[in-house]
Design an enzyme around this catalytic site. Sequence first.
Site, PDB file in Angstrom:
ATOM      1  CG  HIS A 151      -7.007   1.975   2.233  1.00  0.00           C
ATOM      2  ND1 HIS A 151      -5.890   1.978   1.620  1.00  0.00           N
ATOM      3  CD2 HIS A 151      -7.721   0.943   2.164  1.00  0.00           C
ATOM      4  CE1 HIS A 151      -5.787   0.763   1.235  1.00  0.00           C
ATOM      5  NE2 HIS A 151      -6.698   0.065   1.250  1.00  0.00           N
ATOM      6  CD  GLU A 187      -3.374   3.498  -2.862  1.00  0.00           C
ATOM      7  OE1 GLU A 187      -3.721   4.241  -3.735  1.00  0.00           O
ATOM      8  OE2 GLU A 187      -4.103   2.233  -2.917  1.00  0.00           O
ATOM      9  CB  THR A 246      -4.520   2.404  -6.872  1.00  0.00           C
ATOM     10  OG1 THR A 246      -4.251   1.412  -5.686  1.00  0.00           O
ATOM     11  CG2 THR A 246      -3.324   3.220  -6.948  1.00  0.00           C
ATOM     12  CB  CYS A 297       1.177  -1.655  -5.818  1.00  0.00           C
ATOM     13  SG  CYS A 297       0.700  -1.737  -7.455  1.00  0.00           S
ATOM     14  CB  SER A 311      -9.734  -6.430   0.583  1.00  0.00           C
ATOM     15  OG  SER A 311      -9.579  -6.499  -0.905  1.00  0.00           O
ATOM     16  CB  SER A 312      -9.998  -0.657  -0.498  1.00  0.00           C
ATOM     17  OG  SER A 312     -10.918   0.231  -1.239  1.00  0.00           O
ATOM     18  CG  HIS A 333      -1.870  -1.281   1.510  1.00  0.00           C
ATOM     19  ND1 HIS A 333      -1.268  -2.318   2.241  1.00  0.00           N
ATOM     20  CD2 HIS A 333      -2.607  -1.777   0.709  1.00  0.00           C
ATOM     21  CE1 HIS A 333      -1.989  -3.495   2.234  1.00  0.00           C
ATOM     22  NE2 HIS A 333      -2.859  -3.115   1.272  1.00  0.00           N
TER      23      HIS A 333
END
Length: 314
Positions: A127, A129, A167, A99, A225-226, A77
């Site tokens: 979150h 990320e 993302t 990523c 998990s988004s 993330h």
Amino acid sequence: MGVQEILLAEPRGFCAGVDRAIDIVEAAIAKFGRPIYVRHEIVHNTYVVNDLKTKGAIFIEELSDVPPGATLVFSAHGVSKAVQAEAEARGFNIFDATCPLVTKVHVEVAKLHKEGYEFIMIGHKGHPEVEGTMGQLPDGIHLVEDVQDVLKVQPKQTELLAVVTQTTLSVDDAEEILLAVKQRFPKVREPKQQDICYATQNRQDAVKLMAPEVDVLVVVGSPTSSNSNRLRELGSRMGADSYMIDSADELQNEWFVGKHRVGLTAGASAPEVLVQDVILRLRALGATSIRKLDGVTETIKFPLPKGLKLNDGH
């Protein structure tokens, strides 16, 4: 009559970024021995995390929990500049499993910040990320979660304003929020390619194709998990009874009473072995045919970081 047919979404399950992140942890364990420390769940999937724990990974949130000189992996993330700096200061042997599509957003933010831009980020508060991307700069990134937030956001100036997104959002929701941003800030700069990643887009497209064909949609994915949550929401929005499960054990027989056709997909961090477990359970409920829907074939692969190239034995 109960379940007769299973439709399998294509594509589903692991994306290139998740494959790479798991490979990084496994390669680090192979090269440096156990334990390897991982900041945050490497990907948001219970099965994957537990599997890596048995192989010698220790998952932590605070860097103070990592002994000096240990090998540390950043999760897929991404992390803030502050976390990166602290990890370097503590002298860990660091491998970054962020990523590459998240890194691309970080690079864009750094570049435009130098040109004087402020940012509106579309994403989910809390979150990892979002925390990582917002933590690329000391300030000047304003998070919006919905259209209401867009109406309230107060950038210092509107001449140089750019939009970035998490993302793993719903493509449709993000588009609606982006529209509101453009209405309020007509000069806003959009990303050259949208930030929502190819895998998120492809899995949502596959559900859009499948949902009208099925009575029930089952999404394999973990609660954190988004992208998996977005798949379940999308199925519901399109009129299918939609459920998200971490494993086949969570299936409830009553979901399938009087339902003939079940759609099955998996979020980008959910392994195929879990999908196969669900198929076994649905077969036990009477499913006799399995049909794979046509969809995009994903061929993208991301290389491992230097110093972790895998041996031929992998």
